[in-house]
Design a protein around this motif. Structure first.
Motif, PDB file in Angstrom:
ATOM      1  N   ALA A  73       0.840  -1.201   0.000  1.00 20.22           N
ATOM      2  CA  ALA A  73       0.000   0.000   0.000  1.00 20.22           C
ATOM      3  C   ALA A  73       0.874   1.250   0.000  1.00 20.22           C
ATOM      4  N   ALA A  74       1.904   1.258   0.840  1.00 18.02           N
ATOM      5  CA  ALA A  74       2.830   2.393   0.870  1.00 18.02           C
ATOM      6  C   ALA A  74       3.583   2.514  -0.446  1.00 18.02           C
ATOM      7  N   ALA A  75       3.945   1.387  -1.047  1.00 18.72           N
ATOM      8  CA  ALA A  75       4.649   1.422  -2.326  1.00 18.72           C
ATOM      9  C   ALA A  75       3.765   2.013  -3.418  1.00 18.72           C
ATOM     10  N   ILE A  76       2.499   1.642  -3.427  1.00 14.36           N
ATOM     11  CA  ILE A  76       1.577   2.196  -4.413  1.00 14.36           C
ATOM     12  C   ILE A  76       1.451   3.704  -4.231  1.00 14.36           C
ATOM     13  N   ALA A  77       1.307   4.149  -2.992  1.00 17.52           N
ATOM     14  CA  ALA A  77       1.192   5.582  -2.722  1.00 17.52           C
ATOM     15  C   ALA A  77       2.431   6.333  -3.183  1.00 17.52           C
ATOM     16  N   THR A  78       3.612   5.760  -2.929  1.00 21.36           N
ATOM     17  CA  THR A  78       4.858   6.393  -3.361  1.00 21.36           C
ATOM     18  C   THR A  78       4.931   6.475  -4.877  1.00 21.36           C
ATOM     19  N   GLY A  79       4.576   5.389  -5.544  1.00 24.19           N
ATOM     20  CA  GLY A  79       4.581   5.391  -7.001  1.00 24.19           C
ATOM     21  C   GLY A  79       3.625   6.417  -7.585  1.00 24.19           C
ATOM     22  N   LEU A  80       2.458   6.553  -6.984  1.00 26.88           N
ATOM     23  CA  LEU A  80       1.494   7.560  -7.448  1.00 26.88           C
ATOM     24  C   LEU A  80       2.065   8.961  -7.293  1.00 26.88           C
ATOM     25  N   GLY A 137      -6.118   9.298   2.282  1.00 21.72           N
ATOM     26  CA  GLY A 137      -6.899   9.026   3.483  1.00 21.72           C
ATOM     27  C   GLY A 137      -6.177   8.110   4.443  1.00 21.72           C
ATOM     28  N   MET A 138      -5.531   7.064   3.908  1.00 23.55           N
ATOM     29  CA  MET A 138      -4.783   6.147   4.769  1.00 23.55           C
ATOM     30  C   MET A 138      -3.573   6.845   5.390  1.00 23.55           C
ATOM     31  N   ALA A 139      -2.907   7.694   4.607  1.00 25.45           N
ATOM     32  CA  ALA A 139      -1.747   8.415   5.133  1.00 25.45           C
ATOM     33  C   ALA A 139      -2.160   9.371   6.247  1.00 25.45           C
ATOM     34  N   ALA A 140      -3.289  10.035   6.060  1.00 28.86           N
ATOM     35  CA  ALA A 140      -3.740  11.016   7.042  1.00 28.86           C
ATOM     36  C   ALA A 140      -4.098  10.379   8.376  1.00 28.86           C
ATOM     37  N   THR A 141      -4.467   9.121   8.341  1.00 31.58           N
ATOM     38  CA  THR A 141      -4.852   8.428   9.576  1.00 31.58           C
ATOM     39  C   THR A 141      -3.766   7.462  10.063  1.00 31.58           C
ATOM     40  N   GLY A 142      -2.577   7.571   9.482  1.00 31.58           N
ATOM     41  CA  GLY A 142      -1.459   6.750   9.925  1.00 31.58           C
ATOM     42  C   GLY A 142      -1.566   5.280   9.593  1.00 31.58           C
ATOM     43  N   ARG A 143      -2.347   4.925   8.580  1.00 31.96           N
ATOM     44  CA  ARG A 143      -2.571   3.513   8.264  1.00 31.96           C
ATOM     45  C   ARG A 143      -1.847   3.051   7.010  1.00 31.96           C
TER      46      ARG A 143
END
Length: 221
Positions: free
Chosen positions: A77-84, A158-164
């Motif tokens: 999930a973190a990898a996808i966010a970074t790639g985006l 949304g996941m980043a904002a809630t620390g997830r």
């Protein structure tokens, strides 16, 4: 690639620990003389922009971007966010993003099916491969999917904002998306997690000599 397929960017995940392979990087394993990373790049042919999330893979085709999630090994999930984020900073703006793990040697067949569904769908949605067997049973493979870029970004924020986000699951990232499952042969999403998996698919570290297994998902080294 079909001319009528809506524009898409591609995000390839290649940064896992490969713990069940003794730390041997999956992306460098060879299948029919091509690395698994090379096969993932070929499956993403037609993307406007492509980013690989993982360690430096060495020489790449022109224009392919690379990055690494922070912290390293923070999960898909973190990898996808970074790639985006990297695609965004590079000015990529395709309405859809193809997300692929690099450990499925026959995934190009799934990508063709997903893009066909996208091109014929009445609404621009998100399509995920569902690996079905001859009885219709199977499993969802979220790392072989093509997603609404805006919705994927919104979920990641949304996941980043809630620390997830760090160590968060892909299923959590997709929970708010309207995902449609697309049945594909199970061989198309067969992945390499263990050396037994590699042997079943005809893959061995450093050995490009494998039998052609199109559609069968079996071979020999």
């Amino acid at each position: 690639m079909q001319d009528d397929v809506p524009a898409f960017d591609a995000l390839i995940l290649a940064g896992g620990r490969s713990s069940r392979l003794g730390g041997v990087p999956k992306q460098g394993l060879l299948f029919r003389g091509t690395t698994l990373l090379g096969r993932a790049l070929a499956a993403a042919e037609g993307a406007r922009a492509t980013v690989i999330v993982g360690p430096d893979p060495g020489p790449l085709p022109p224009g392919v971007l690379t990055c690494r999630e922070e912290p390293e090994f923070a999960g898909p999930a973190a990898a996808i966010a970074t790639g985006l984020d990297v695609l965004d900073r590079a000015g990529a703006g395709a309405p859809h993003t193809l997300v692929l793990a690099c450990d499925m040697p026959l995934v190009s067949g799934a990508v063709r099916t997903l893009l066909h569904e996208l091109s014929t769908g009445l609404e621009a949605g998100s399509y995920v491969a569902f690996a079905a067997d001859e009885n219709g049973a199977g499993r969802m493979q979220p790392l072989a999917g093509i997603y609404s870029t805006d919705m994927l970004k919104k979920s990641a924020r949304g996941m980043a904002a809630t620390g997830r986000l760090v160590n968060g699951s892909v299923r959590s990232l997709l929970a708010s998306l309207d995902v449609q499952l697309v049945a594909v042969p199970a061989a198309y999403t067969a992945d390499v997690d263990t050396w037994d998996d590699a042997a079943a698919l005809g893959i061995a570290a450093g050995s490009p000599d494998v039998e052609d297994v199109d559609g069968a998902g079996r071979g020999r080294s």
